[in-house]
Design a protein around this motif. Structure first.
Motif, PDB file in Angstrom:
ATOM      1  N   UNK A 127       0.800  -1.223   0.000  1.00 39.66           N
ATOM      2  CA  UNK A 127       0.000   0.000   0.000  1.00 39.66           C
ATOM      3  C   UNK A 127       0.833   1.274   0.000  1.00 39.66           C
ATOM      4  N   UNK A 128       2.004   1.216   0.650  1.00 38.08           N
ATOM      5  CA  UNK A 128       2.761   2.457   0.842  1.00 38.08           C
ATOM      6  C   UNK A 128       4.243   2.165   1.025  1.00 38.08           C
ATOM      7  N   UNK A 129       5.045   3.065   0.483  1.00 37.86           N
ATOM      8  CA  UNK A 129       6.498   3.023   0.683  1.00 37.86           C
ATOM      9  C   UNK A 129       6.893   4.274   1.459  1.00 37.86           C
ATOM     10  N   UNK A 130       7.643   4.067   2.521  1.00 34.41           N
ATOM     11  CA  UNK A 130       8.105   5.185   3.349  1.00 34.41           C
ATOM     12  C   UNK A 130       9.620   5.250   3.222  1.00 34.41           C
ATOM     13  N   UNK A 131      10.116   6.444   2.888  1.00 36.02           N
ATOM     14  CA  UNK A 131      11.541   6.610   2.638  1.00 36.02           C
ATOM     15  C   UNK A 131      12.028   7.856   3.361  1.00 36.02           C
ATOM     16  N   UNK A 132      13.090   7.695   4.132  1.00 34.80           N
ATOM     17  CA  UNK A 132      13.765   8.827   4.758  1.00 34.80           C
ATOM     18  C   UNK A 132      15.189   8.848   4.214  1.00 34.80           C
ATOM     19  N   UNK A 133      15.548   9.956   3.589  1.00 33.10           N
ATOM     20  CA  UNK A 133      16.922  10.167   3.109  1.00 33.10           C
ATOM     21  C   UNK A 133      17.360  11.524   3.618  1.00 33.10           C
ATOM     22  N   UNK A 134      18.329  11.490   4.502  1.00 35.08           N
ATOM     23  CA  UNK A 134      18.743  12.741   5.128  1.00 35.08           C
ATOM     24  C   UNK A 134      17.595  13.280   5.949  1.00 35.08           C
ATOM     25  N   UNK A 135      17.148  14.455   5.614  1.00 35.59           N
ATOM     26  CA  UNK A 135      16.020  15.078   6.321  1.00 35.59           C
ATOM     27  C   UNK A 135      14.750  15.103   5.481  1.00 35.59           C
ATOM     28  N   UNK A 136      14.756  14.390   4.339  1.00 37.12           N
ATOM     29  CA  UNK A 136      13.554  14.345   3.505  1.00 37.12           C
ATOM     30  C   UNK A 136      12.781  13.058   3.771  1.00 37.12           C
ATOM     31  N   UNK A 137      11.510  13.219   4.125  1.00 39.01           N
ATOM     32  CA  UNK A 137      10.616  12.091   4.379  1.00 39.01           C
ATOM     33  C   UNK A 137       9.612  12.014   3.233  1.00 39.01           C
ATOM     34  N   UNK A 138       9.489  10.824   2.658  1.00 38.98           N
ATOM     35  CA  UNK A 138       8.635  10.627   1.493  1.00 38.98           C
ATOM     36  C   UNK A 138       7.670   9.485   1.759  1.00 38.98           C
ATOM     37  N   UNK A 139       6.410   9.698   1.422  1.00 41.79           N
ATOM     38  CA  UNK A 139       5.385   8.651   1.464  1.00 41.79           C
ATOM     39  C   UNK A 139       4.893   8.457   0.033  1.00 41.79           C
ATOM     40  N   UNK A 140       5.087   7.262  -0.516  1.00 42.18           N
ATOM     41  CA  UNK A 140       4.692   6.952  -1.891  1.00 42.18           C
ATOM     42  C   UNK A 140       3.577   5.922  -1.844  1.00 42.18           C
ATOM     43  N   UNK A 141       2.409   6.294  -2.339  1.00 48.31           N
ATOM     44  CA  UNK A 141       1.258   5.387  -2.376  1.00 48.31           C
ATOM     45  C   UNK A 141       0.967   4.912  -3.795  1.00 48.31           C
ATOM     46  N   UNK A 142       1.933   5.121  -4.696  1.00 46.38           N
ATOM     47  CA  UNK A 142       1.775   4.693  -6.074  1.00 46.38           C
ATOM     48  C   UNK A 142       1.083   5.714  -6.941  1.00 46.38           C
ATOM     49  N   UNK A 143      -0.001   6.264  -6.464  1.00 40.58           N
ATOM     50  CA  UNK A 143      -0.728   7.276  -7.226  1.00 40.58           C
ATOM     51  C   UNK A 143      -0.464   8.676  -6.699  1.00 40.58           C
ATOM     52  N   UNK A 144       0.063   8.774  -5.494  1.00 40.74           N
ATOM     53  CA  UNK A 144       0.365  10.069  -4.886  1.00 40.74           C
ATOM     54  C   UNK A 144       1.626   9.944  -4.039  1.00 40.74           C
ATOM     55  N   UNK A 145       2.474  10.953  -4.154  1.00 35.67           N
ATOM     56  CA  UNK A 145       3.702  11.013  -3.361  1.00 35.67           C
ATOM     57  C   UNK A 145       3.661  12.295  -2.558  1.00 35.67           C
TER      58      UNK A 145
END
Length: 176
Positions: A127-145
């Motif tokens: 359902x979701x990919x959560x990525x932290x790189x440095x100080x950037x937090x990203x939530x990728x749900x495939x249709x919306x980031x």
């Protein structure tokens, strides 16, 4: 099962060494690419090898295709919008455990390695990919980031604990 090594292409600005481990496995009369260690952008389940078949995993799609004619290279790709994007390229040359030790040492210690300079945490589900790189937090749900920047060290510790299940004592600081 066959251990292989790949050159990462995703996000690369130059030719990189073969520093990523993947497996080819035979099961059910078919050959599969198995790779759960590529990070949040990678597949969550095995991908059919040699067919070029598009495989959906949640909202994400993957395929393994040959590169060029008679080049002996294969490419794992993911679909981004309407285009196929290379994640990495590999040959079917078998690797031994020692082949991974040197590149693992480089990846975890060399000053030019991004893993030495950037705090990274990732988790993925269908359902979701959560990525932290440095100080950037990203939530990728495939249709919306969605993205946001972590404001300070205390918020970083809260995100590591709450989003990634990695609790650290108050006051913990990271070099990168």
């Amino acid at each position: 099962m066959q251990r292989l090594a790949a050159r990462v292409r995703a996000g690369a600005r130059r030719l990189l060494p073969r520093n990523h481990m993947l497996l080819l496995a035979n099961a059910g009369g078919a050959t599969w690419l198995a790779d759960v260690g590529f990070g949040a952008e990678g597949p969550l389940s095995p991908i059919p090898f040699g067919t070029g078949e598009e495989v959906r995993q949640g909202p994400w799609s993957y395929r393994v295709v040959p590169e060029g004619e008679d080049a002996g290279l294969w490419v794992l790709q993911s679909r981004l919008d309407e285009a196929w994007v290379d994640l990495y390229a590999f040959s079917r040359e078998p690797q031994e455990q020692i082949d991974y030790e040197v590149v693992s040492y480089y990846t975890s210690t060399h000053p030019d390695s991004p893993f030495v300079h950037t705090l990274t945490a990732q988790t993925a589900s269908r359902e979701e990919r959560r990525i932290l790189r440095g100080r950037e937090l990203l939530f990728d749900r495939g249709t919306a980031v969605t993205r946001r920047t972590i404001a300070d060290d205390d918020e970083l510790l809260a995100v590591l604990g709450e989003v990634f299940g990695l609790p650290f004592p108050p006051g913990t600081r990271f070099r990168c």
